[in-house]
Design a protein around this motif. Structure first.
Motif, PDB file in Angstrom:
ATOM      1  N   LEU A  19       0.866  -1.182   0.000  1.00 48.92           N
ATOM      2  CA  LEU A  19       0.000   0.000   0.000  1.00 48.92           C
ATOM      3  C   LEU A  19       0.903   1.232   0.000  1.00 48.92           C
ATOM      4  CD1 LEU A  19      -2.628  -1.083   2.724  1.00 48.92           C
ATOM      5  CD2 LEU A  19      -2.706  -1.492   0.248  1.00 48.92           C
ATOM      6  N   ARG A  20       0.705   2.118  -0.994  1.00 45.67           N
ATOM      7  CA  ARG A  20       1.624   3.241  -1.169  1.00 45.67           C
ATOM      8  C   ARG A  20       0.939   4.575  -0.907  1.00 45.67           C
ATOM      9  NH1 ARG A  20       5.703   1.688  -5.394  1.00 45.67           N
ATOM     10  NH2 ARG A  20       5.232  -0.429  -6.001  1.00 45.67           N
ATOM     11  N   GLY A  21       0.281   4.701   0.237  1.00 48.36           N
ATOM     12  CA  GLY A  21      -0.368   5.969   0.562  1.00 48.36           C
ATOM     13  C   GLY A  21      -1.806   5.992   0.078  1.00 48.36           C
ATOM     14  N   ILE A  22      -2.624   5.156   0.727  1.00 47.72           N
ATOM     15  CA  ILE A  22      -4.040   5.035   0.357  1.00 47.72           C
ATOM     16  C   ILE A  22      -4.866   5.998   1.210  1.00 47.72           C
ATOM     17  CG2 ILE A  22      -6.047   3.510   0.418  1.00 47.72           C
ATOM     18  CD1 ILE A  22      -4.302   2.270  -1.505  1.00 47.72           C
ATOM     19  N   SER A  23      -5.692   6.816   0.558  1.00 49.44           N
ATOM     20  CA  SER A  23      -6.691   7.610   1.266  1.00 49.44           C
ATOM     21  C   SER A  23      -8.054   7.304   0.665  1.00 49.44           C
ATOM     22  CB  SER A  23      -6.390   9.109   1.145  1.00 49.44           C
ATOM     23  OG  SER A  23      -5.177   9.423   1.817  1.00 49.44           O
ATOM     24  N   LEU A  24      -9.003   7.003   1.535  1.00 46.67           N
ATOM     25  CA  LEU A  24     -10.337   6.597   1.066  1.00 46.67           C
ATOM     26  C   LEU A  24     -11.357   6.878   2.164  1.00 46.67           C
ATOM     27  CD1 LEU A  24     -11.742   5.069  -1.330  1.00 46.67           C
ATOM     28  CD2 LEU A  24     -11.337   2.951  -0.059  1.00 46.67           C
TER      29      LEU A  24
END
Ligand code: ADP
Ligand code: ADP
Length: 225
Positions: A19-24
């Motif tokens: 995961l490379r910087g997930i925003s949700l």
């Protein structure tokens, strides 16, 4: 139910980033599907929200609560897998009530809750059966019942229908969707099946190589030339 807020989430396996910087943001009561090619990080994201993986950076919130450090069993998040392992030696009623028994909930309260959940899922006449006496669809319903019974604040589904035959898969889509509406449930639903995502979800998040590529309503994502 509660919203799920994911911010700048990073997870590495050794030196390899998953995961490379997930925003949700998943709103309270929203059905969010998570799609993307094999290996893009769907399962890792789901397991991180459930607390089955330790993340390296970022935040996961359930409602207002930061839950990064909270143990999985204390997160109030239910997870439904494709390999819904029911306890073979327990009746449907005991399978449904098991997690409440572990928590030490009083017997009468368990009975009430089990009966209520069985009613919701159409399992009321099957409570005394054993898993081997159930059809695939009925087993899947018991697995969902086990998730519902503890009144979680959100649900995570990891390809729950991928082991079912095509006809049953279509039927279960409808049932899960109905359940979502009935419970007003917050759901994050991983699938590799675009039709499933499209027909069930309020919004779809497309993951690629550990990043969110797109988020939108199904028609906005798929109906473009
Ligand atoms: P998806 O669910 O989208 O198929 P995963 O989350 O399972 O993707 O995997 C994302 C990446 O992390 C892949 O490159 C995968 O090989 C790697 N990965 C997943 N789990 C592990 C693990 N336990 N150890 C090492 N690498 C892993
Ligand atoms: P035990 O005697 O070991 O408690 P039971 O099979 O009688 O095992 O019950 C297991 C759990 O499932 C209990 O907590 C009970 O409250 C619940 N349960 C059993 N049968 C029913 C039923 N018909 N309706 C609702 N709940 C039930």
């Amino acid at each position: 139910m509660a919203s799920i807020t994911i911010r700048r989430l990073e997870k590495n396996y050794g030196a390899a980033p998953a995961l490379r910087g997930i925003s949700l943001d998943i709103a309270e009561g929203e059905f969010m599907a998570l799609v993307g090619p094999s290996g893009c990080g769907k399962s890792t994201l789901l397991r991180s929200v459930a607390g089955l993986e330790t993340v390296d950076a970022g935040e996961i919130r359930l409602g207002d609560d930061l839950i990064n450090e909270v143990a999985p069993k204390d997160r109030n998040i239910a997870m439904v897998f494709q390999n819904y392992a029911l306890y073979p030696h327990m009746t449907v009623a005991r399978n449904l009530g098991f997690s409440l028994r572990l928590k030490g909930v009083a017997r009468g309260d368990i009975e009430r809750r089990v009966a209520e959940v069985a009613q919701i899922l159409g399992l009321a006449s099957l409570l005394e059966r054993y898993p081997r006496q159930l059809s695939g669809g009925q087993r899947q319903r018991v697995a969902m019942g086990r998730a519902i019974v503890r009144s979680p604040r959100a649900f995570l589904f990891d390809e729950p229908l991928s082991n079912l035959d095509a006809k049953l898969r279509v039927q279960m889509r409808t049932e899960i969707k109905a359940l979502h509406q009935r419970l007003g449930a917050t759901m994050l639903y991983v699938t590799h099946d675009q039709v499933e995502a499209m027909t069930m979800a309020d919004r779809v998040a497309v993951l690629r190589d550990g990043r969110i590529e797109q988020v939108g309503a199904p028609l906005d994502l798929y109906d473009r030339p």
